[in-house]
Design a protein around this motif. Structure first.
Motif, PDB file in Angstrom:
ATOM      1  N   LYS A 178      57.349  30.202 -11.433  1.00 57.47           N
ATOM      2  CA  LYS A 178      57.607  31.602 -10.553  1.00 57.47           C
ATOM      3  C   LYS A 178      57.599  32.552 -11.428  1.00 57.47           C
ATOM      4  N   ASN A 179      57.088  33.920 -10.805  1.00 58.46           N
ATOM      5  CA  ASN A 179      56.940  34.869 -11.616  1.00 58.46           C
ATOM      6  C   ASN A 179      57.976  36.002 -11.226  1.00 58.46           C
ATOM      7  N   THR A 180      59.006  35.974 -12.003  1.00 56.05           N
ATOM      8  CA  THR A 180      60.298  36.766 -11.913  1.00 56.05           C
ATOM      9  C   THR A 180      60.225  38.154 -12.612  1.00 56.05           C
ATOM     10  N   GLY A 181      58.943  38.597 -12.955  1.00 54.16           N
ATOM     11  CA  GLY A 181      58.835  39.771 -13.671  1.00 54.16           C
ATOM     12  C   GLY A 181      58.312  40.819 -12.688  1.00 54.16           C
ATOM     13  N   ASP A 182      58.060  41.979 -13.081  1.00 53.45           N
ATOM     14  CA  ASP A 182      57.581  42.995 -12.400  1.00 53.45           C
ATOM     15  C   ASP A 182      56.253  43.435 -12.170  1.00 53.45           C
ATOM     16  N   TYR A 183      55.176  42.551 -12.614  1.00 57.44           N
ATOM     17  CA  TYR A 183      53.963  42.699 -12.535  1.00 57.44           C
ATOM     18  C   TYR A 183      53.217  41.443 -12.182  1.00 57.44           C
ATOM     19  N   ASP A 184      51.997  41.488 -11.537  1.00 55.03           N
ATOM     20  CA  ASP A 184      51.387  40.266 -11.229  1.00 55.03           C
ATOM     21  C   ASP A 184      50.886  39.617 -12.630  1.00 55.03           C
ATOM     22  N   CYS A 185      50.498  38.250 -12.704  1.00 54.46           N
ATOM     23  CA  CYS A 185      50.028  37.709 -13.620  1.00 54.46           C
ATOM     24  C   CYS A 185      49.316  36.495 -13.238  1.00 54.46           C
ATOM     25  N   TYR A 186      48.385  35.887 -14.549  1.00 49.37           N
ATOM     26  CA  TYR A 186      47.869  34.535 -14.339  1.00 49.37           C
ATOM     27  C   TYR A 186      48.782  33.789 -15.319  1.00 49.37           C
ATOM     28  N   VAL A 187      48.765  32.256 -14.860  1.00 49.04           N
ATOM     29  CA  VAL A 187      49.457  31.464 -15.455  1.00 49.04           C
ATOM     30  C   VAL A 187      48.835  30.272 -15.940  1.00 49.04           C
ATOM     31  N   ARG A 188      49.137  29.460 -16.816  1.00 48.96           N
ATOM     32  CA  ARG A 188      48.651  28.180 -17.443  1.00 48.96           C
ATOM     33  C   ARG A 188      49.786  27.278 -18.011  1.00 48.96           C
ATOM     34  N   VAL A 189      49.528  25.992 -17.596  1.00 46.07           N
ATOM     35  CA  VAL A 189      50.325  25.009 -18.260  1.00 46.07           C
ATOM     36  C   VAL A 189      49.956  23.814 -19.160  1.00 46.07           C
ATOM     37  N   LYS A 190      50.563  23.627 -20.091  1.00 45.92           N
ATOM     38  CA  LYS A 190      50.389  22.298 -20.946  1.00 45.92           C
ATOM     39  C   LYS A 190      51.580  21.582 -21.043  1.00 45.92           C
ATOM     40  N   VAL A 191      51.370  20.149 -21.038  1.00 48.98           N
ATOM     41  CA  VAL A 191      52.325  19.053 -20.893  1.00 48.98           C
ATOM     42  C   VAL A 191      52.037  18.260 -22.225  1.00 48.98           C
ATOM     43  N   PHE A 192      53.251  18.278 -22.634  1.00 47.32           N
ATOM     44  CA  PHE A 192      53.334  17.296 -23.985  1.00 47.32           C
ATOM     45  C   PHE A 192      54.379  16.048 -23.685  1.00 47.32           C
ATOM     46  N   ALA A 193      53.646  14.893 -24.062  1.00 51.82           N
ATOM     47  CA  ALA A 193      54.678  13.706 -23.958  1.00 51.82           C
ATOM     48  C   ALA A 193      54.760  12.920 -25.164  1.00 51.82           C
ATOM     49  N   GLY A 194      54.330  13.236 -26.129  1.00 53.77           N
ATOM     50  CA  GLY A 194      54.196  12.622 -27.408  1.00 53.77           C
ATOM     51  C   GLY A 194      53.154  11.522 -27.526  1.00 53.77           C
ATOM     52  N   GLU A 195      52.875  11.219 -28.655  1.00 55.49           N
ATOM     53  CA  GLU A 195      51.580  10.825 -29.006  1.00 55.49           C
ATOM     54  C   GLU A 195      51.055   9.295 -28.310  1.00 55.49           C
ATOM     55  N   LYS A 196      52.200   8.498 -28.214  1.00 57.99           N
ATOM     56  CA  LYS A 196      52.119   7.355 -27.367  1.00 57.99           C
ATOM     57  C   LYS A 196      51.950   7.529 -25.797  1.00 57.99           C
ATOM     58  N   TYR A 197      52.323   8.546 -25.357  1.00 65.84           N
ATOM     59  CA  TYR A 197      52.379   8.556 -23.842  1.00 65.84           C
ATOM     60  C   TYR A 197      51.417   9.676 -23.240  1.00 65.84           C
ATOM     61  N   GLN A 198      50.838  10.620 -24.363  1.00 70.91           N
ATOM     62  CA  GLN A 198      50.023  11.844 -23.812  1.00 70.91           C
ATOM     63  C   GLN A 198      48.770  11.321 -22.958  1.00 70.91           C
ATOM     64  N   ASP A 199      48.109  10.243 -23.487  1.00 70.72           N
ATOM     65  CA  ASP A 199      46.759  10.136 -22.722  1.00 70.72           C
ATOM     66  C   ASP A 199      46.957   9.291 -21.532  1.00 70.72           C
ATOM     67  N   GLY A 200      48.366   8.962 -21.099  1.00 75.24           N
ATOM     68  CA  GLY A 200      48.729   8.486 -19.929  1.00 75.24           C
ATOM     69  C   GLY A 200      49.129   9.439 -18.796  1.00 75.24           C
ATOM     70  N   LEU A 201      48.982  10.503 -19.039  1.00 76.34           N
ATOM     71  CA  LEU A 201      49.482  11.678 -18.204  1.00 76.34           C
ATOM     72  C   LEU A 201      48.010  11.821 -17.014  1.00 76.34           C
ATOM     73  N   GLN A 202      48.765  11.732 -15.782  1.00 77.26           N
ATOM     74  CA  GLN A 202      47.788  12.099 -14.944  1.00 77.26           C
ATOM     75  C   GLN A 202      48.047  13.303 -13.912  1.00 77.26           C
ATOM     76  N   TYR A 203      47.069  14.324 -13.833  1.00 77.33           N
ATOM     77  CA  TYR A 203      47.229  15.591 -13.059  1.00 77.33           C
ATOM     78  C   TYR A 203      46.818  15.572 -11.874  1.00 77.33           C
ATOM     79  N   GLN A 204      47.734  15.974 -10.720  1.00 76.09           N
ATOM     80  CA  GLN A 204      47.429  16.081  -9.411  1.00 76.09           C
ATOM     81  C   GLN A 204      47.882  17.152  -8.925  1.00 76.09           C
TER      82      GLN A 204
END
Length: 166
Positions: free
Chosen positions: A67-93
């Motif tokens: 959510k953009n709660t600020g005063d101006y329009d913006c672009y966003v990006r996301v990075k997800v961390f799950a630890g070394e053991k689980y990181q390669d098991g993340l599936q994005y949809q």
């Protein structure tokens, strides 16, 4: 002893003073005619761009909306961390507006308006049949919308806020 001024000297001094004053009037008039004043006021808003991730988890899937709660329009990006053991098991949809990009970030293609939010990004978590607890952390970033010379919007993810040393 009194000094007497003759009329000729006095007239020459007066003429010299009048000539000097006359020459400087033109430059002073030019100054006063090239500048003007205005009345009224303009409100300047020195707001900021603030985004907040909203995350829920169900059925080993993390549902992410920014959510953009600020005063101006913006672009966003996301990075997800799950630890070394689980990181390669993340599936994005999610919607087609989310796409993978540089440095394992997922980028939202549309501008997020002030007061608006992104469509949902889902990250399915593979627990790898592990019984131990682990965290999945969402890091999100935003950058204000910038415009090029043709007026087309773009994101500059390398821009840094300048500090004034105070």
């Amino acid at each position: 002893m009194k000094k007497k001024f003759n009329k000729k000297s006095l007239c020459l001094a007066a003429a010299a003073l009048a000539l000097t004053a006359g020459l400087s009037v033109n430059s002073a008039m030019a100054y006063f005619t090239t500048y003007t004043t205005a009345a009224g006021d303009v409100t300047i808003s020195l707001g900021s761009t603030v985004t907040i991730p909203e995350e829920t988890v169900s059925d080993w899937t993390k549902h992410i909306v920014i959510k953009n709660t600020g005063d101006y329009d913006c672009y966003v990006r996301v990075k997800v961390f799950a630890g070394e053991k689980y990181q390669d098991g993340l599936q994005y949809q999610g919607s087609q507006k989310w796409s993978p990009g540089e440095n394992d970030y997922y980028y939202y293609s549309d501008i997020v308006p002030a007061g608006g939010e992104t469509e949902e990004l889902q990250v399915k978590i593979d627990s790898k049949d592990s019984e131990e607890e682990f965290n999945v952390i969402v890091a999100q970033e935003c950058t204000p919308v910038l415009y090029d010379n043709e007026g087309k919007p773009y994101a500059d993810w390398n821009a840094k806020q300048e500090e004034d040393g105070k």
